[in-house]
Design a protein around this motif. Sequence first.
Motif, PDB file in Angstrom:
ATOM      1  N   LEU A   7      -1.238 -10.014  68.704  1.00 18.71           N
ATOM      2  CA  LEU A   7      -2.876 -10.349  68.306  1.00 18.71           C
ATOM      3  C   LEU A   7      -3.374  -8.861  68.552  1.00 18.71           C
ATOM      4  O   LEU A   7      -4.792  -8.727  68.013  1.00 18.71           O
ATOM      5  CB  LEU A   7      -2.781 -11.217  70.038  1.00 18.71           C
ATOM      6  N   GLN A   8      -3.335  -8.228  69.638  1.00 21.45           N
ATOM      7  CA  GLN A   8      -3.864  -6.589  69.794  1.00 21.45           C
ATOM      8  C   GLN A   8      -4.121  -6.191  68.128  1.00 21.45           C
ATOM      9  O   GLN A   8      -4.977  -5.481  68.161  1.00 21.45           O
ATOM     10  CB  GLN A   8      -3.373  -6.311  70.621  1.00 21.45           C
ATOM     11  N   THR A   9      -3.206  -5.588  67.472  1.00 21.15           N
ATOM     12  CA  THR A   9      -2.795  -5.331  65.778  1.00 21.15           C
ATOM     13  C   THR A   9      -4.153  -5.980  65.249  1.00 21.15           C
ATOM     14  O   THR A   9      -4.226  -5.456  64.283  1.00 21.15           O
ATOM     15  CB  THR A   9      -1.474  -5.185  65.675  1.00 21.15           C
ATOM     16  N   ARG A  10      -3.770  -6.954  65.035  1.00 19.71           N
ATOM     17  CA  ARG A  10      -4.734  -7.961  63.961  1.00 19.71           C
ATOM     18  C   ARG A  10      -6.218  -8.221  65.070  1.00 19.71           C
ATOM     19  O   ARG A  10      -7.130  -8.008  63.669  1.00 19.71           O
ATOM     20  CB  ARG A  10      -4.513  -9.552  64.129  1.00 19.71           C
ATOM     21  N   VAL A  11      -6.454  -7.472  65.996  1.00 22.55           N
ATOM     22  CA  VAL A  11      -7.879  -7.784  66.153  1.00 22.55           C
ATOM     23  C   VAL A  11      -8.110  -6.271  65.491  1.00 22.55           C
ATOM     24  O   VAL A  11      -9.182  -6.193  65.330  1.00 22.55           O
ATOM     25  CB  VAL A  11      -8.009  -7.621  67.560  1.00 22.55           C
ATOM     26  N   PHE A  12      -7.253  -5.206  65.886  1.00 29.12           N
ATOM     27  CA  PHE A  12      -7.458  -4.223  65.723  1.00 29.12           C
ATOM     28  C   PHE A  12      -8.175  -4.244  64.492  1.00 29.12           C
ATOM     29  O   PHE A  12      -8.883  -3.463  63.499  1.00 29.12           O
ATOM     30  CB  PHE A  12      -6.912  -3.412  65.967  1.00 29.12           C
ATOM     31  N   VAL A  13      -6.846  -4.769  63.243  1.00 39.21           N
ATOM     32  CA  VAL A  13      -7.308  -4.545  62.258  1.00 39.21           C
ATOM     33  C   VAL A  13      -8.418  -5.429  61.958  1.00 39.21           C
ATOM     34  O   VAL A  13      -9.833  -5.144  60.623  1.00 39.21           O
ATOM     35  CB  VAL A  13      -6.324  -4.921  60.972  1.00 39.21           C
ATOM     36  N   LEU A  14      -9.274  -6.477  62.118  1.00 35.29           N
ATOM     37  CA  LEU A  14     -10.306  -7.112  61.991  1.00 35.29           C
ATOM     38  C   LEU A  14     -11.544  -6.690  62.774  1.00 35.29           C
ATOM     39  O   LEU A  14     -12.316  -7.167  61.633  1.00 35.29           O
ATOM     40  CB  LEU A  14     -10.335  -8.234  62.690  1.00 35.29           C
ATOM     41  N   LEU A  15     -11.837  -5.799  63.216  1.00 33.90           N
ATOM     42  CA  LEU A  15     -12.588  -5.407  63.330  1.00 33.90           C
ATOM     43  C   LEU A  15     -12.349  -3.501  62.172  1.00 33.90           C
ATOM     44  O   LEU A  15     -13.721  -3.357  62.328  1.00 33.90           O
ATOM     45  CB  LEU A  15     -12.145  -4.293  65.365  1.00 33.90           C
ATOM     46  N   LEU A  16     -11.813  -3.098  61.980  1.00 41.87           N
ATOM     47  CA  LEU A  16     -12.105  -2.507  60.658  1.00 41.87           C
ATOM     48  C   LEU A  16     -12.244  -2.114  59.925  1.00 41.87           C
ATOM     49  O   LEU A  16     -13.043  -2.574  59.574  1.00 41.87           O
ATOM     50  CB  LEU A  16      -9.789  -1.716  61.232  1.00 41.87           C
ATOM     51  N   LEU A  17     -11.818  -3.546  59.118  1.00 45.95           N
ATOM     52  CA  LEU A  17     -12.454  -4.439  58.218  1.00 45.95           C
ATOM     53  C   LEU A  17     -13.626  -5.187  58.255  1.00 45.95           C
ATOM     54  O   LEU A  17     -14.388  -4.955  57.522  1.00 45.95           O
ATOM     55  CB  LEU A  17     -11.308  -6.079  57.601  1.00 45.95           C
ATOM     56  N   PHE A  18     -14.490  -5.481  59.668  1.00 43.20           N
ATOM     57  CA  PHE A  18     -15.486  -6.253  59.133  1.00 43.20           C
ATOM     58  C   PHE A  18     -16.394  -4.754  59.630  1.00 43.20           C
ATOM     59  O   PHE A  18     -17.019  -5.341  58.753  1.00 43.20           O
ATOM     60  CB  PHE A  18     -15.377  -6.713  60.688  1.00 43.20           C
TER      61      PHE A  18
END
Length: 134
Positions: A7-18
């Motif tokens: 989940l932590q990695t997915r949230v990091f990728v989400l924030l980066l893409l955001f």
Amino acid sequence: MRFGLSLQTRVFVLLLLFAVAVVGFMLKLPATFRHIDKELHTAFYFGAAAFLNLAFAGKNLLRHAFIFVALYLFGMAIEWAQAYSNRFFRSRIHGRFDPEDLQANLYGLVAFSALWLVVVTVMLLSKKRSQPAA
């Protein structure tokens, strides 16, 4: 874990893409792509919905609905920010608020939702068929 990621990695990728999406939407589209602006909006929101649903929602209808609404509100916020940025910077770094862009965003979200509903329904029906009758 979805995509085999925590989940932590997915949230990091989400924030980066955001962050990339915000910067991308705040800059004026290169002249080469201006004639397909609406198609790009539709494709972006279809892709964003696909990514977020695969990464966070799975088959959960409530999460899917939340993602749909969040992306639509994100599109509205970006349109308002584009209009405001022109006044704030006293320079035209982007176009204007465009209701047609919001409509194109909605087309992408609806298209993905239709596909998502079909896929989830097929998955649930095939799962029911594979279960032995009690």
